[in-house]
Every structure is written in structure tokens, then in C-alpha cells.
Design a protein around this motif. Structure first.
Motif, mmCIF file in Angstrom:
data_model
loop_
_atom_site.group_PDB
_atom_site.id
_atom_site.type_symbol
_atom_site.label_atom_id
_atom_site.label_comp_id
_atom_site.label_asym_id
_atom_site.label_seq_id
_atom_site.Cartn_x
_atom_site.Cartn_y
_atom_site.Cartn_z
ATOM 1 N N GLU A 166 -0.583 7.563 -9.640
ATOM 2 C CA GLU A 166 -1.776 7.842 -8.835
ATOM 3 C C GLU A 166 -2.358 6.536 -8.289
ATOM 4 O O GLU A 166 -3.553 6.247 -8.417
ATOM 5 N N ALA A 167 -1.497 5.745 -7.687
ATOM 6 C CA ALA A 167 -1.876 4.410 -7.224
ATOM 7 C C ALA A 167 -1.935 4.353 -5.706
ATOM 8 O O ALA A 167 -1.212 5.072 -5.013
ATOM 9 N N THR A 168 -2.816 3.497 -5.219
ATOM 10 C CA THR A 168 -2.873 3.232 -3.782
ATOM 11 C C THR A 168 -2.174 1.922 -3.449
ATOM 12 O O THR A 168 -1.819 1.694 -2.293
ATOM 13 N N HIS A 169 -1.969 1.067 -4.471
ATOM 14 C CA HIS A 169 -1.367 -0.243 -4.260
ATOM 15 C C HIS A 169 -0.411 -0.597 -5.401
ATOM 16 O O HIS A 169 -0.657 -0.223 -6.559
ATOM 17 N N ARG A 220 0.847 -1.198 0.000
ATOM 18 C CA ARG A 220 0.000 0.000 0.000
ATOM 19 C C ARG A 220 0.875 1.238 0.000
ATOM 20 O O ARG A 220 1.993 1.230 0.527
ATOM 21 N N ALA A 221 0.348 2.310 -0.537
ATOM 22 C CA ALA A 221 1.099 3.554 -0.608
ATOM 23 C C ALA A 221 1.433 4.090 0.779
ATOM 24 O O ALA A 221 2.409 4.827 0.947
ATOM 25 N N THR A 222 0.622 3.713 1.763
ATOM 26 C CA THR A 222 0.827 4.231 3.120
ATOM 27 C C THR A 222 1.831 3.408 3.923
ATOM 28 O O THR A 222 2.172 3.781 5.045
ATOM 29 N N GLU A 223 2.291 2.296 3.364
ATOM 30 C CA GLU A 223 3.188 1.409 4.112
ATOM 31 C C GLU A 223 4.650 1.816 3.908
ATOM 32 O O GLU A 223 5.447 1.094 3.315
ATOM 33 N N ASN A 265 -5.525 1.901 -8.258
ATOM 34 C CA ASN A 265 -6.083 2.887 -7.336
ATOM 35 C C ASN A 265 -7.373 2.320 -6.764
ATOM 36 O O ASN A 265 -8.376 2.246 -7.453
ATOM 37 N N MET A 266 -7.322 1.898 -5.533
ATOM 38 C CA MET A 266 -8.487 1.312 -4.889
ATOM 39 C C MET A 266 -8.557 1.774 -3.441
ATOM 40 O O MET A 266 -8.293 1.011 -2.513
ATOM 41 N N PRO A 267 -8.893 3.036 -3.186
ATOM 42 C CA PRO A 267 -8.882 3.554 -1.821
ATOM 43 C C PRO A 267 -9.848 2.850 -0.887
ATOM 44 O O PRO A 267 -9.637 2.803 0.309
ATOM 45 N N SER A 268 -10.933 2.286 -1.419
ATOM 46 C CA SER A 268 -11.907 1.616 -0.555
ATOM 47 C C SER A 268 -11.329 0.375 0.110
ATOM 48 O O SER A 268 -11.815 -0.071 1.148
ATOM 49 N N VAL A 269 -10.279 -0.199 -0.470
ATOM 50 C CA VAL A 269 -9.707 -1.416 0.093
ATOM 51 C C VAL A 269 -9.157 -1.182 1.490
ATOM 52 O O VAL A 269 -9.200 -2.055 2.349
#
Length: 400
Positions: free
Chosen positions: A349-352, A326-329, A367-371
Motif C-alpha cells: 500500500e505504498a505510493t513511493h 512513484r507508484a504512478t511512474e 505511503n505519502m500521497p500528499s507528496v
């Protein structure tokens, strides 16, 4: 104060809307199975009943009054037909004769003038519905539970539960000079039935949870009606109409919300269907078909050439250890790895980022922010990633 006709109209239209929502939901999942067709027949009969009686009240036309009686006469027949499908056995012959004979009889009686046929016609219709519902309930209670699956038994139990509510509320739909109740509650019972049927798609929801939710919703509606009634000095009849309208509105809103949740869950399960149904003999074909699924629509396939400006050795090591990032990891990553991850997720522009092939080295940026708020969906995404990696390794072993 809400006049009786307005309250009855609102409740019936709310039931009509709830039935339309339920029909569309059932059709979107499985419209061709025999049991679904039985469900849809019964729901369409109820839909016709709700709209025809509203039209009859507001226009006074004989054709709508006749349609209302015909639809009401078909409800018990639809109930028996559905019961047979749910329990996978024929109803007793007497039950069939009563259900079919009553439906035909009231289809004929519907065209008699009200001055000639009523109130005996309405009394007969009430007794016919009461007896047929009781016979269908007896079929449910005496069924062989071992011959049905757990899901089938759950469906029968929930429909039987709705009948327990429908029967007392059904009385309020029959008016005469001797019984003049302030509001018809049949529409409220139908909305509860729709809610129970929608909840069948939510396997984690038990009968107790559903009944508890209904009790809480009803209590809140009664409290709101009491507050409005005290504020406006309502009498008992006006309070009953107000409480019924609030309850119908709350049930319709809850039904709509549960339908959205069910559709969201259905879309989320598309990743599992991708594994079960799509091609698995070709890595690129599998990945391209994956890109068409709603949860990962628009995902980018990154070949090794597109990553030439990065530290490929470090990126390969990172993705081998953590194939779904994940982009936040970034907190526990080395500085170089964190910078590369941040650069890739920002550029695309990806979340994963997901490793799908080692040889050749391929990533998917999606890009799947809901995940991030749906652990179940992320687990499914991990399954897809592993499947893609296994397919690529299988293809590599087959064609060295």
C-alpha cells in the motif's frame, strides 16, 4: 440589523480567538527565546484586553472594567518592549518613562469610579496610547537597517505597517457623549496584526502581497455587507456594523487557514531536520528514526529476503537508475519493471519506493500521497534518499 453590543462583542471575540491561534502557533515553534517571550507578553496583554472588555459589557462588573483599563494601559508598554527586542537596542529614556509611567498610572486609575474619572481617564488613555505608538513607530523608522538581518527588518516593517492601521481604528474604541461611532474596530486591527505576524513565517509573501490580500478581503466584505444592507434596507450605522462583522469573520478564517498552512509547512520541514539532527553513523538507526517522522510515518523497510520472489537483478537495475519511484511512474517502464513496481506498491500500500542501500539491498516503501502535489516535499524526500544511500555506502566502506 446587528445591535451595537452584539457587533462589538463578535469583533472582540474574533480578535480574542485570533490571538489564541497566534499564541499557540508561536509557542509551538519557539517559546523560549527572549524575543518570543516579548511577543507573547504583548499578545497576552491584547488577549486579556479583548476578553475583559466583553465580560465588562455583558456583566457590568467593576472588576472587569478595571481589568480592561489595566490591559489597555499595558498595550503601549508591551509595544515598546517588543520594539526594543526587534531592533536590538534600548528605547530612548523618555520613551521608557512614558511607557512605564503610563502603565503604572492607569493601573491605579483603573480602580477609580467611572463617575469620578471619566471621560478624562479615557481621553488620557487615548493620548497615552497615541503618543507611545508614535514613539515606537519613530524607533522603527529611524532604526539602523544595516545592523539587522533581512528577516528582522521584515518583521519590523510588518509590525510598523500594522501600527498604521491600528492608529486610526483605535479611535473607534473610545466612546464619549461627543463621539458615538457605530462599531469598535480595534478588534479588526488586532486580527490584521495577527495575520501580518503569521505571514512572517511565509517568506515568499511580501508586504505588497499581504496588503493587497487585505484590500481584496475588505472589498469583498464591504460588497457582501452592501448586498445585505440593500436587501434589508439598513441605515449607515447598521451597514458599518455588518461590514465590520463580516470583515472580522473573514480575517479570522484567513488567519486560521494560514496557520494550518504554516503548521503543514513546519511538519514538511521535519525531513530536513531529520538530516540535520538525527544519527548518521548507522544506516539502520537512521532509517528507523526516519520512520518516526510525520511525513513518512509507518514507512516499511524491505530487506532483500522480503524481495526474494521478484526479479532482484531487474529490480536492482531499475532502482539504481531511479532510486525514488512513484507508484504512478509506470508509463515509460519496461513491462517486467512496471509489473514488479505495481506488485510492490499494491502489496505494501505504498505510493513511493526508495532505494536506501545497495549492499545489502534495502528498499523503503512509504505511503505519502500528499507528496505528489508538493514538489518541495518530494525534493526533500530525494535528499533523504541520497543521504541514506551515502550513509550505507560509507558504512560499507568502513566495514568491508
Amino acid at each position: 440589523m446587528i445591535p451595537p453590543t452584539i457587533a462589538d462583542t463578535f469583533i472582540s471575540l474574533a480578535a480574542f480567538a485570533g490571538l489564541i491561534v497566534l499564541i499557540r502557533t508561536i509557542r509551538s515553534f519557539d517559546a523560549e527565546s527572549p524575543l518570543t517571550r516579548r511577543f507573547l507578553f504583548g499578545l497576552r496583554v491584547l488577549t486579556a484586553l479583548m476578553i475583559s472588555r466583553v465580560l465588562a459589557w455583558w456583566t457590568g462588573l467593576f472588576v472587569f472594567e478595571a481589568a480592561t483599563i489595566i490591559a489597555a494601559g499595558l498595550v503601549p508598554l508591551a509595544t515598546v518592549i517588543l520594539a526594543e527586542g526587534l531592533m536590538r537596542r534600548h528605547a530612548p529614556r523618555l520613551t521608557k518613562w512614558i511607557a512605564a509611567g503610563g502603565a503604572v498610572s492607569f493601573a491605579v486609575l483603573a480602580f477609580l469610579p467611572a463617575s469620578f474619572a471619566d471621560p478624562w481617564r479615557f481621553l488620557g488613555l487615548f493620548l497615552y496610547q497615541l503618543v507611545t505608538f508614535a514613539l515606537a513607530g519613530h524607533m522603527a523608522v529611524t532604526r539602523d537597517r544595516k545592523s539587522l538581518s533581512r528577516a528582522e527588518n521584515q518583521a519590523v516593517d510588518r509590525i510598523a505597517l500594522s501600527l498604521l492601521l491600528i492608529l486610526p481604528l483605535l479611535v473607534t474604541d473610545f466612546r464619549s457623549t461627543y463621539i458615538d461611532l457605530p462599531v469598535r474596530l480595534g478588534g479588526v486591527a488586532i486580527l490584521f496584526l495577527c495575520w501580518l505576524l503569521i505571514s512572517l513565517g511565509q517568506r515568499a509573501t511580501s508586504h505588497r502581497d499581504t496588503v493587497t490580500a487585505f484590500v481584496i478581503l475588505t472589498a469583498v466584505a464591504l460588497t457582501a455587507a452592501l448586498a445585505i444592507g440593500i436587501e434589508n434596507s439598513f441605515d449607515a450605522a447598521a451597514f458599518a456594523r455588518t461590514a465590520s462583522v463580516i470583515t472580522a469573520a473573514a480575517l479570522l478564517g484567513t488567519l486560521w487557514n494560514d496557520t494550518i498552512s504554516l503548521r503543514t509547512e513546519h511538519r514538511r520541514q521535519s525531513l530536513i531536520r531529520h538530516l540535520a539532527e538525527d544519527r548518521i553513523d548507522d544506516t539502520l538507526g537512521f532509517l528507523k528514526e526516519l520512520q518516526n517522522h510525520p511525513l513518512v510515518e509507518g514507512a516499511l523497510l524491505l530487506e532483500e529476503a522480503a524481495l526474494a520472489d521478484l526479479d532482484l537483478a531487474g529490480l536492482k537495475t531499475l532502482l539504481s537508475a531511479r532510486p525514488l519511484l512513484r507508484a504512478t511512474e509506470t508509463a515509460d517502464l519496461a513491462q517486467t519493471d512496471a509489473e514488479q513496481l505495481a506488485w510492490l506498491t499494491e502489496k505494501y500500500e505504498a505510493t513511493h519506493l526508495m532505494l536506501v542501500s545497495r549492499k545489502p539491498f534495502r528498499l523503503i516503501a512509504l505511503n505519502m500521497p500528499s507528496v505528489s502535489a508538493t514538489p518541495g516535499a518530494e525534493t526533500e524526500l530525494k535528499v533523504v534518499q541520497r543521504m541514506a544511500l551515502l550513509i550505507s555506502e560509507r558504512a560499507h566502506d568502513r566495514d568491508p
